[in-house]
Write a protein that holds these residues in place. Structure first.
Motif, PDB file in Angstrom:
ATOM      1  N   UNK A  10       0.817  -1.214   0.000  1.00  0.00           N
ATOM      2  CA  UNK A  10       0.000   0.000   0.000  1.00  0.00           C
ATOM      3  C   UNK A  10       0.849   1.261   0.000  1.00  0.00           C
ATOM      4  N   UNK A  11       2.162   1.097   0.079  1.00  0.00           N
ATOM      5  CA  UNK A  11       3.073   2.234   0.002  1.00  0.00           C
ATOM      6  C   UNK A  11       3.610   2.422  -1.400  1.00  0.00           C
ATOM      7  N   UNK A  12       4.766   3.047  -1.500  1.00  0.00           N
ATOM      8  CA  UNK A  12       5.338   3.336  -2.817  1.00  0.00           C
ATOM      9  C   UNK A  12       6.841   3.066  -2.808  1.00  0.00           C
ATOM     10  N   UNK A  13       7.209   1.886  -2.349  1.00  0.00           N
ATOM     11  CA  UNK A  13       8.628   1.533  -2.322  1.00  0.00           C
ATOM     12  C   UNK A  13       8.800   0.078  -2.717  1.00  0.00           C
ATOM     13  N   UNK A  71      -3.471  -3.762  -4.434  1.00  0.00           N
ATOM     14  CA  UNK A  71      -3.054  -2.535  -3.758  1.00  0.00           C
ATOM     15  C   UNK A  71      -2.086  -1.722  -4.607  1.00  0.00           C
ATOM     16  N   UNK A  72      -1.137  -2.396  -5.224  1.00  0.00           N
ATOM     17  CA  UNK A  72      -0.155  -1.682  -6.041  1.00  0.00           C
ATOM     18  C   UNK A  72      -0.844  -0.997  -7.219  1.00  0.00           C
ATOM     19  N   UNK A 119      -2.271   3.915  -8.182  1.00  0.00           N
ATOM     20  CA  UNK A 119      -2.122   4.854  -9.279  1.00  0.00           C
ATOM     21  C   UNK A 119      -0.716   4.901  -9.838  1.00  0.00           C
ATOM     22  N   UNK A 120      -0.487   5.888 -10.680  1.00  0.00           N
ATOM     23  CA  UNK A 120       0.792   6.027 -11.360  1.00  0.00           C
ATOM     24  C   UNK A 120       1.795   6.750 -10.480  1.00  0.00           C
ATOM     25  N   UNK A 172       6.493  -8.157  -7.490  1.00  0.00           N
ATOM     26  CA  UNK A 172       5.374  -9.091  -7.322  1.00  0.00           C
ATOM     27  C   UNK A 172       5.396 -10.187  -8.381  1.00  0.00           C
ATOM     28  N   UNK A 173       5.710  -9.810  -9.595  1.00  0.00           N
ATOM     29  CA  UNK A 173       5.777 -10.816 -10.661  1.00  0.00           C
ATOM     30  C   UNK A 173       6.859 -11.847 -10.348  1.00  0.00           C
ATOM     31  N   UNK A 174       7.981 -11.402  -9.847  1.00  0.00           N
ATOM     32  CA  UNK A 174       9.071 -12.320  -9.505  1.00  0.00           C
ATOM     33  C   UNK A 174       8.691 -13.269  -8.379  1.00  0.00           C
TER      34      UNK A 174
END
Length: 439
Positions: free
Chosen positions: A343-346, A373-374, A378-379, A390-392
């Motif tokens: 929910x953050x941006x890191x 959540x990611x 937003x952008x 997340x894909x990894x």
């Protein structure tokens, strides 16, 4: 303007405003021109436009030579302008120590307060040097004269973090623990200024660390509200209740974790702060009006580790875990450290969270996964990196939340910029992806 009635018509004639030679000379900020006007009979105490005095106009230019000319030609140093402000108070606010000294030498009244009760000493204590403060004290200014709000010169100095002025006032007998009508002390003003050094000076002078301000706020809580981390670190060493919750329901360690300030975190933990302590209800009643905002939503009990993860503070996360934070904690709403980081941006915090709790498809009580959540954030400049993390870790784009929406559907129906980044990582989402039931 001149109005004449001629027959049935009202005629308005423009009449040029009468020239004011002294005002014009002052506008040039040329001492020679001003001297010429005064020696030709100009009045150094004339009332200029908007009730301003020539001396006040000269002080605005911050030119000591211009001020000297007016004083030499009889300008009254204690005349107030239309707003009740004296030349000395104006000079203190503008900050020129030399002009303040000129006015004091011309017998300006250092005790003459303005309409709000603020003395020139108080204003100089905020804006000028310790030398000027000392000179004003020598001229009879009172170190503890309070204005209409109960604020003393020491408080004015503390509010600007003016360390030398604080020291001069304390030496002159200013009381370190005076309290305003609103409940603020010099220490509180120093903390709010953001100056750790000003805080230290007042603490060394015996400032009362047990005093409580508005909303029963402690000095430590105020330092945390103001993000004055060094002041908070000093105060934490003085025995505050580290389990007490603030107006947001947070303990000091929660605020420090979100700030990422390692020195403060370490100081709080060393003083016994509970590394797994939980947030709780706010200790104040939030008062709001219709259409003018709402009280903060209730937050389930949350430990500092989740606060650090959401704020993207990787080093704080590592320190908390090293000092005993539980990486397996799950809040009442199902949020764990991975969901908090998502929910953050890191991207780094998300990677660190997955190292602690390796499940990229964990869901909260509403079925929201990290990928939801990611994408919902937003952008931003970390979006691509977070999606790659997340894909990894094999995050699934086909898991539906409680509303039946999958991350793939969110990407398809959301911002074009977000969809473009998502497509680069997870592949094209040209057609809606059907939701799969969770196992």
């Amino acid at each position: 303007m001149l109005r004449l009635l001629t027959g049935a018509a009202l005629v308005t004639l423009a009449v040029p405003a009468q020239a004011d030679p002294l005002a014009d000379a002052l506008a040039t900020a040329d001492p020679v021109a001003v001297t010429a006007v005064l020696e030709a009979g100009g009045d150094a105490n004339a009332v200029l436009m908007y009730g301003e005095s020539p001396l006040a106009r000269a002080i605005e230019t911050q030119d000591p030579a211009l001020v000297a000319v007016l004083l030499q030609h009889g300008a009254e140093p204690n005349v107030v302008d239309a707003e009740g402000l004296s030349p000395l108070s104006l000079a203190c606010e503008r900050g020129s120590a030399r002009i303040v000294r000129q006015l004091l030498d011309a017998r300006a009244d250092a005790r003459k307060a303005g309409p709000d009760g603020a003395t020139p000493l108080a204003i100089c204590a905020r804006y000028s040097s310790a030398a000027v403060v000392e000179q004003m004290l020598h001229k009879g200014a009172r170190a503890d004269a309070a204005d209409a709000r109960g604020q003393t010169p020491l408080m004015w100095a503390a509010s600007a973090g003016n360390i030398d002025a604080i020291a001069a006032l304390l030496k002159a007998g200013a009381k370190a623990n005076r309290v305003t009508r609103e409940g603020f002390t010099p220490l509180f003003f120093a903390i709010a200024s953001g100056s750790a050094d000003a805080t230290r000076v007042l603490l060394d002078a015996g400032a009362d660390t047990t005093h409580r301000g508005p909303e029963n706020t402690s000095a430590l809580q105020l330092a945390l509200y103001q993000k004055n981390w060094r002041a908070a670190q000093m105060l934490a060493a003085r025995g505050f209740d580290l389990a007490e919750r603030d107006r947001n329901g947070e303990q000091p360690l929660h605020v420090a974790a979100a700030s990422g300030d390692i020195a403060l975190l370490d100081a709080l933990l060393s003083k016994g702060a509970d590394v797994n302590g939980l947030t709780g209800p706010s200790r104040i009643t939030w008062v709001t009006e219709a259409n003018f905002g709402v009280a903060p939503p209730p937050v389930p009990p949350t430990p500092p580790l989740l606060m650090a993860a959401q704020a993207g503070q990787v080093e704080a996360m590592k320190l908390l875990v090293a000092r005993g934070a539980d990486p397996r904690f799950v809040a009442e709403n199902g949020v764990n450290v991975v969901l908090a980081a998502a929910s953050g941006r890191s991207a780094d915090a998300l990677q660190a969270a997955l190292a602690l709790a390796p499940d990229a498809n964990v869901a909260d009580a509403r079925g929201t996964t990290p990928l939801h959540l990611v994408l919902g954030g937003g952008m931003h400049d970390q979006l691509g990196a977070m999606l790659r993390v997340l894909a990894a870790h094999h995050a699934r784009p086909d898991l539906a939340n409680a509303r039946g929406t999958t991350p793939a559907q969110m990407a398809q129906g959301g911002l074009a910029t977000v969809k473009a980044v998502y497509d680069q990582v997870f592949g094209q989402t040209g057609a809606p992806v059907l939701a799969n039931a969770r196992p």
